[in-house]
Design a protein around this motif. Structure first.
Motif, PDB file in Angstrom:
ATOM      1  N   LEU A  23      -6.332   3.340  69.195  1.00  0.00           N
ATOM      2  CA  LEU A  23      -5.860   3.561  68.140  1.00  0.00           C
ATOM      3  C   LEU A  23      -5.813   5.734  67.595  1.00  0.00           C
ATOM      4  N   GLY A  24      -7.508   6.299  68.312  1.00  0.00           N
ATOM      5  CA  GLY A  24      -8.138   7.300  68.221  1.00  0.00           C
ATOM      6  C   GLY A  24      -6.884   8.358  68.908  1.00  0.00           C
ATOM      7  N   ILE A  25      -6.733   7.812  70.088  1.00  0.00           N
ATOM      8  CA  ILE A  25      -5.021   8.274  70.736  1.00  0.00           C
ATOM      9  C   ILE A  25      -4.000   8.630  69.874  1.00  0.00           C
ATOM     10  N   VAL A  26      -3.681   7.319  68.587  1.00  0.00           N
ATOM     11  CA  VAL A  26      -2.516   7.434  68.520  1.00  0.00           C
ATOM     12  C   VAL A  26      -2.416   8.297  67.149  1.00  0.00           C
ATOM     13  N   ASN A  27      -3.615   8.382  66.444  1.00  0.00           N
ATOM     14  CA  ASN A  27      -4.064   9.521  65.880  1.00  0.00           C
ATOM     15  C   ASN A  27      -3.877  11.282  65.874  1.00  0.00           C
ATOM     16  N   ALA A  28      -4.866  11.474  67.505  1.00  0.00           N
ATOM     17  CA  ALA A  28      -4.815  12.955  68.237  1.00  0.00           C
ATOM     18  C   ALA A  28      -3.049  12.814  68.078  1.00  0.00           C
ATOM     19  N   LEU A  29      -1.868  12.084  68.253  1.00  0.00           N
ATOM     20  CA  LEU A  29      -0.995  13.310  68.419  1.00  0.00           C
ATOM     21  C   LEU A  29      -0.345  12.991  66.994  1.00  0.00           C
ATOM     22  N   MET A  30      -1.021  12.388  66.564  1.00  0.00           N
ATOM     23  CA  MET A  30       0.058  12.552  65.035  1.00  0.00           C
ATOM     24  C   MET A  30      -0.835  13.976  64.435  1.00  0.00           C
ATOM     25  N   LEU A  31      -2.335  14.331  64.681  1.00  0.00           N
ATOM     26  CA  LEU A  31      -2.343  15.638  64.472  1.00  0.00           C
ATOM     27  C   LEU A  31      -1.676  16.674  65.288  1.00  0.00           C
ATOM     28  N   ILE A  91     -10.603   9.580  68.370  1.00  0.00           N
ATOM     29  CA  ILE A  91     -10.588   8.637  70.312  1.00  0.00           C
ATOM     30  C   ILE A  91     -12.604   7.738  70.006  1.00  0.00           C
ATOM     31  N   VAL A  92     -13.414   8.328  69.812  1.00  0.00           N
ATOM     32  CA  VAL A  92     -14.956   7.864  69.854  1.00  0.00           C
ATOM     33  C   VAL A  92     -14.799   6.894  69.117  1.00  0.00           C
ATOM     34  N   THR A 100      -6.374  48.903  62.856  1.00  0.00           N
ATOM     35  CA  THR A 100      -7.069  46.943  63.066  1.00  0.00           C
ATOM     36  C   THR A 100      -7.223  46.318  62.166  1.00  0.00           C
ATOM     37  N   SER A 101      -7.761  44.731  62.360  1.00  0.00           N
ATOM     38  CA  SER A 101      -8.902  44.135  60.756  1.00  0.00           C
ATOM     39  C   SER A 101     -10.019  44.678  60.573  1.00  0.00           C
ATOM     40  N   ALA A 102     -10.112  44.322  59.814  1.00  0.00           N
ATOM     41  CA  ALA A 102     -11.965  44.279  59.460  1.00  0.00           C
ATOM     42  C   ALA A 102     -12.691  43.442  60.154  1.00  0.00           C
ATOM     43  N   MET A 103     -12.049  42.435  60.290  1.00  0.00           N
ATOM     44  CA  MET A 103     -12.421  41.542  61.054  1.00  0.00           C
ATOM     45  C   MET A 103     -12.447  41.808  62.724  1.00  0.00           C
ATOM     46  N   GLY A 104     -12.301  42.204  63.360  1.00  0.00           N
ATOM     47  CA  GLY A 104     -12.474  42.818  64.325  1.00  0.00           C
ATOM     48  C   GLY A 104     -11.103  42.746  64.732  1.00  0.00           C
ATOM     49  N   GLU A 105     -10.816  43.557  65.976  1.00  0.00           N
ATOM     50  CA  GLU A 105      -9.138  43.950  67.170  1.00  0.00           C
ATOM     51  C   GLU A 105      -9.011  42.442  66.800  1.00  0.00           C
ATOM     52  N   ASN A 106      -9.506  41.216  68.588  1.00  0.00           N
ATOM     53  CA  ASN A 106      -8.954  40.040  67.927  1.00  0.00           C
ATOM     54  C   ASN A 106      -8.845  38.907  67.611  1.00  0.00           C
ATOM     55  N   SER A 107      -9.043  39.404  65.933  1.00  0.00           N
ATOM     56  CA  SER A 107      -9.660  38.519  64.878  1.00  0.00           C
ATOM     57  C   SER A 107      -8.685  37.330  64.914  1.00  0.00           C
ATOM     58  N   ALA A 108      -7.007  37.614  65.112  1.00  0.00           N
ATOM     59  CA  ALA A 108      -6.389  36.470  65.297  1.00  0.00           C
ATOM     60  C   ALA A 108      -6.974  35.306  65.982  1.00  0.00           C
ATOM     61  N   LEU A 109      -6.997  36.187  67.381  1.00  0.00           N
ATOM     62  CA  LEU A 109      -7.096  34.831  68.442  1.00  0.00           C
ATOM     63  C   LEU A 109      -8.394  34.251  68.501  1.00  0.00           C
ATOM     64  N   PHE A 110      -9.173  34.761  67.700  1.00  0.00           N
ATOM     65  CA  PHE A 110     -10.651  33.983  67.017  1.00  0.00           C
ATOM     66  C   PHE A 110     -10.381  32.681  66.611  1.00  0.00           C
ATOM     67  N   VAL A 111      -9.552  33.576  65.569  1.00  0.00           N
ATOM     68  CA  VAL A 111      -8.887  31.964  63.962  1.00  0.00           C
ATOM     69  C   VAL A 111      -8.310  30.942  65.205  1.00  0.00           C
ATOM     70  N   ALA A 112      -7.750  31.814  66.123  1.00  0.00           N
ATOM     71  CA  ALA A 112      -6.951  30.548  66.707  1.00  0.00           C
ATOM     72  C   ALA A 112      -7.803  29.562  67.348  1.00  0.00           C
ATOM     73  N   ILE A 113      -8.925  30.148  67.949  1.00  0.00           N
ATOM     74  CA  ILE A 113      -9.507  29.344  68.636  1.00  0.00           C
ATOM     75  C   ILE A 113     -10.492  28.171  68.188  1.00  0.00           C
ATOM     76  N   ALA A 114     -10.717  29.321  67.025  1.00  0.00           N
ATOM     77  CA  ALA A 114     -11.608  28.194  65.676  1.00  0.00           C
ATOM     78  C   ALA A 114     -10.572  26.714  65.590  1.00  0.00           C
ATOM     79  N   ILE A 115      -9.041  27.430  65.428  1.00  0.00           N
ATOM     80  CA  ILE A 115      -8.432  25.639  64.801  1.00  0.00           C
ATOM     81  C   ILE A 115      -7.966  25.022  65.698  1.00  0.00           C
ATOM     82  N   ALA A 122     -12.218  18.456  67.824  1.00  0.00           N
ATOM     83  CA  ALA A 122     -13.539  17.660  67.362  1.00  0.00           C
ATOM     84  C   ALA A 122     -12.763  16.741  66.212  1.00  0.00           C
ATOM     85  N   ALA A 123     -11.584  17.119  65.766  1.00  0.00           N
ATOM     86  CA  ALA A 123     -11.232  16.151  64.674  1.00  0.00           C
ATOM     87  C   ALA A 123     -10.258  14.631  65.769  1.00  0.00           C
TER      88      ALA A 123
END
Lengths: 500, 323
Positions: A352-360, A346-347, A319-334, A340-341
């Protein structure tokens, strides 16, 4: 833009994003097999899905497990005592005392250390995002390489991909750890001057065998249009030698010229006539095999010959030294970063923030698809590069939005403000992207392993960021079409002058 | 508005001190403890304890977590700290590898731990009676990263030169020099800070080194974009070049800082969430610190040092053009 036209295009864009998002993120059962989402089909590095490793034991050295198993298997106490007397514990391994005496402990340790250096060079040429070769207790060698599993394979949802990856690693390890020098052999025509050559007869004389390295300029892998080969570049002496040997082999009943490393036949060349070219190719099954053979051959012609013959039991998956579920947790972080972005957008910029959100989202989908199609191995550093692209896109969109806000304060209409803002910013942003793209290209082409993979990911990120920067303008235009107050759409306020 | 142009000398002194300190400390460590940097597990000797349960009786009571728990208890009692822990599958069971810091003393303590673990596991749990082995080993890594480091270095130099050429064509040659200087300076500060702070060097450091240069290039894009606009503005035609570049530097500070800060926050989020997932902060603290070093060197170099030096270059160029 008219309301109907705007509604149709907006719906199409949103449907496309939703459909792609579903395929990109959702895995579901489909008959006997699973449909694995694009996200779970990306190949991941060792920091996310762990390493595959093997322990290589030279002759006379065994693992503690093997020692214990053998010891427990002895029936009488006498046999056990005899067995204990035969070996000496050295940390986690057991060394045959006789072997130590015959070679000398210092020389034995020296040989293992120099073999580890050779193996490190060989595995280094394999282009892994990360790998390590280490000497364990001075007597054994541990080789770790990334599994390159997809998340689906890592979690056991794609058995075929998992076993393919492991078998490829096993094949690579078995070839790159071969001991001995390169020799050319033939079933009947060779001489048997080498007492150790029990399998086939060597076509080279002892003197030729000694200077084998001088016959080859280089040996490398070669690929064109799904066909793969090992390319042998010869020196002038090499051309003469090969012409002489191939003439001999072509005249024999069996026309196969065999390439051996140590006592292992690696590859064969069918000789229909005399071979007198500067270079020749021997085709192989796939790219991985071409790479393995060429690394091994190139290493031995450059004098990198292992002193010991190594054995290993199996390829272990850690397993990874970062833990068995490191990929899952990195995905959660992303996901947290994306969220947050989106919230900040939107705030700060309302609709226009929604447009930016769609683009992200479009950016994320583009990168996921690109990684899927190209099969680049993604490590945490690669993810950081992708996040950098996301922030770059978000940053340049905010930069343009602020420029629009500045323009609206001068009393311009929204259309004119947007036009001016894009006109004012596109040159600087293009420069920024060109510089980043050049950087990414250089990293991808010159860097090795993880750095090269980061370069490729960065390239996708930069290209996506710049393309989506222009796409934002289009989507903004389409979505804001039906809005009555186009200033309020972006949270802007128009400066109203008295003479308005 | 801070006049960065007037701070050029002091900033050069600060940067020189940081780089010299990094170099001096690195050399001291090179001669006293054998390495310029503090190499991480990928590149140096570590101690490991391997629990192989390949031949263990895998009955219902068998549990790898109970072995881990038992081992952790013994390590804690003996005062050794586990750096990383990995599980590996084998055809007959599996093995748990605990990694520790290097050192003969640690190795001796670990040998004691091995005896205790073997005894405890066999005594406490009947299913462990067939436990294959618990062994302590000294693992000496071969520094295979040298080629990667060399290639990464060449890639960064080539990229910096290409950026120089691009900026010299698209902007002014003084700006191209400024950007090149920023790349060299920031990378030097990054390396010096790594040597000073003794942050562990792993393969991720190459990536952070590359990110430092990339962030510098993007920062220079923002900075020199503003500068070019400011110098081209008619209203600034009669203003002193130093004042113009100071104003542009001030203008670019906010977007630059926001971009870098957002990147660091993103990195910290990734590190934090991963640490929560792995329940091990030890393995993630170094990459997180590396990210902070990357942020500090890039922000300081691009937003503060480079404009101060560039303002002088711009002034010389301006004066020459006027005369």
């Amino acid at each position: 833009m008219g309301k109907v036209k705007s509604a149709i295009i907006t719906t199409l864009i949103i449907v496309a994003i939703v459909v792609l998002t579903v395929f990109a993120t959702v895995s579901f059962p489909m008959g006997v097999e699973n449909f694995n989402s694009m996200l779970t089909s990306i190949h991941l590095g060792s920091d996310l899905t762990g390493d595959a490793y093997v322990m290589l034991y030279p002759e006379g050295v065994i693992s503690s497990e093997e020692y214990n198993a053998e010891y427990n298997g002895k029936e009488s106490e006498e046999d056990k005592q005899e067995y204990v007397g035969k070996y000496e514990a050295k940390g986690g391994v057991y060394v045959e005392k006789e072997e130590l005496l015959s070679v000398g402990e210092e020389k034995f340790l020296e040989n293992v250390a120099s073999d580890a250096e050779i193996l490190s060079n060989r595995f280094g040429k394999r282009g892994y995002t990360s790998y390590s070769v280490s000497v364990v207790d001075g007597y054994a060698i541990k080789v770790s390489v990334p599994t390159g599993f997809t998340y689906a394979a890592y979690k056991g949802n794609h058995e075929e991909a998992r076993s393919t990856a492991l078998s490829e690693i096993s094949t690579t390890v078995s070839y790159l750890t071969i001991s001995g020098g390169l020799s050319l052999r033939h079933a009947t025509e060779g001489s048997s001057w080498d007492q150790n050559a029990f399998d086939n007869l060597n076509l080279l004389t002892a003197a030729q065998q000694e200077q084998i390295g001088t016959y080859f300029k280089s040996i490398s892998d070669y690929g064109v249009a799904q066909g793969y080969a090992v390319r042998f570049k010869l020196t002038s002496e090499g051309r003469d030698l090969l012409a002489e040997k191939t003439e001999l082999v072509a005249a024999a009943e069996d026309t196969n010229l065999l390439f051996y490393v140590g006592e292992n036949q690696i590859i064969s060349l069918t000789c229909d006539g005399v071979l007198g070219e500067k270079q020749f190719y021997i085709s192989v099954a796939n790219q991985a095999v071409a790479l393995d053979y060429s690394i091994l051959f190139d290493s031995v012609i450059n004098g990198e010959i292992l002193s010991n013959v190594y054995e290993y039991d199996e390829v272990k998956v850690a397993t990874s030294a970062m833990g068995e579920n490191s990929a899952l947790f990195v995905a959660i972080a992303i996901a947290v970063i994306m969220l947050a972005a989106i919230v900040v957008s939107i705030v700060k910029y309302k609709k226009l923030g929604i447009v930016n959100a769609l683009m992200l989202l479009v950016y994320a989908l583009t990168v996921i698809i690109a990684l899927n199609v190209t099969g680049v191995i993604v490590t945490v550093a690669g993810i950081v590069c992708a996040v950098l692209g996301l922030l770059l896109l978000c940053g340049i969109n905010f930069y343009v939005f602020e420029e629009v806000r500045k323009q609206t304060k001068t009393g311009k209409t929204i259309k004119s403000s947007i036009s001016s803002a894009y006109k004012n910013t596109w040159k600087s942003l293009l420069d920024m992207h060109v510089v980043a793209l050049v950087f990414a290209l250089v990293l991808a082409l010159i860097g090795v392993g993880e750095v090269s993979a980061c370069g490729v990911i960065l390239m996708f990120a930069v290209l996506a960021s710049y393309a989506i920067y222009w796409f934002t303008r289009f989507v903004w235009y389409v979505i804001s079409g039906p809005a009555k107050d186009k200033f309020a759409f972006g949270g802007f306020k128009r400066e109203v002058y008295e003479d308005d | 508005m801070t006049k960065l142009s007037s701070k050029m000398h002091i900033l050069i002194v600060i940067s020189s001190i940081i780089i010299a300190l990094g170099l001096a400390l690195g050399l001291i460590f090179h001669f006293t403890s054998g390495s310029f940097f503090n190499y991480g597990g990928d590149y140096k000797t570590v101690n490991t304890v391997t629990v192989n349960y390949a031949l263990a009786d895998q009955s219902e009571t068998f549990n790898k977590d109970s072995i881990t728990e038992e081992c952790n208890k013994v390590f804690e009692e003996n005062g050794v700290c586990v750096v990383t822990k990995t599980y590996a599958e084998t055809t007959q069971g599996g093995e748990i590898v605990f990694q520790f810091a290097a050192g003969e003393e640690t190795y001796k303590t670990l040998q004691t731990c091995v005896e205790k673990i073997t005894a405890n596991l066999k005594l406490n749990d009947a299913s462990m009676s067939g436990l294959s082995v618990v062994a302590a080993s000294q693992v000496n890594a071969v520094k295979g990263g040298c080629k990667a480091l060399l290639n990464c270095g060449i890639a960064i130099i080539v990229a910096a030169v290409l950026q120089f050429v691009y900026l010299a064509i698209r902007y002014k040659w003084t700006m191209a020099i400024g950007a090149f200087l920023a790349n060299v300076h920031n990378l030097a500060i990054f390396i010096a800070l790594l040597a000073i702070t003794r942050i562990q060097i792993s393969s991720a450091v190459f990536a952070f080194g590359a990110i430092t240069v990339l962030a510098t290039m993007i920062g220079c894009g923002i900075l020199f974009g503003k500068m070019r606009k400011a110098f081209n503005a008619e209203s600034n035609a009669k203003v002193d070049a130093k004042d113009v570049s100071d104003a542009a530097a001030c203008d670019s500070l906010k977007p630059m800082a926001v971009l870098y800060l957002a990147l660091v926050i993103a990195l910290v989020v990734i590190a934090l969430v991963s640490a929560i997932g792995s329940l091990s902060f030890a393995s993630l603290i170094m990459p997180a610190l590396c990210a902070v070093v990357c942020f500090i060197s890039t922000l300081y170099g691009t937003a503060i040092f480079t404009p101060s030096v560039y303002s002088r270059l711009a002034a010389i160029h301006h004066n020459k053009a006027n005369s």
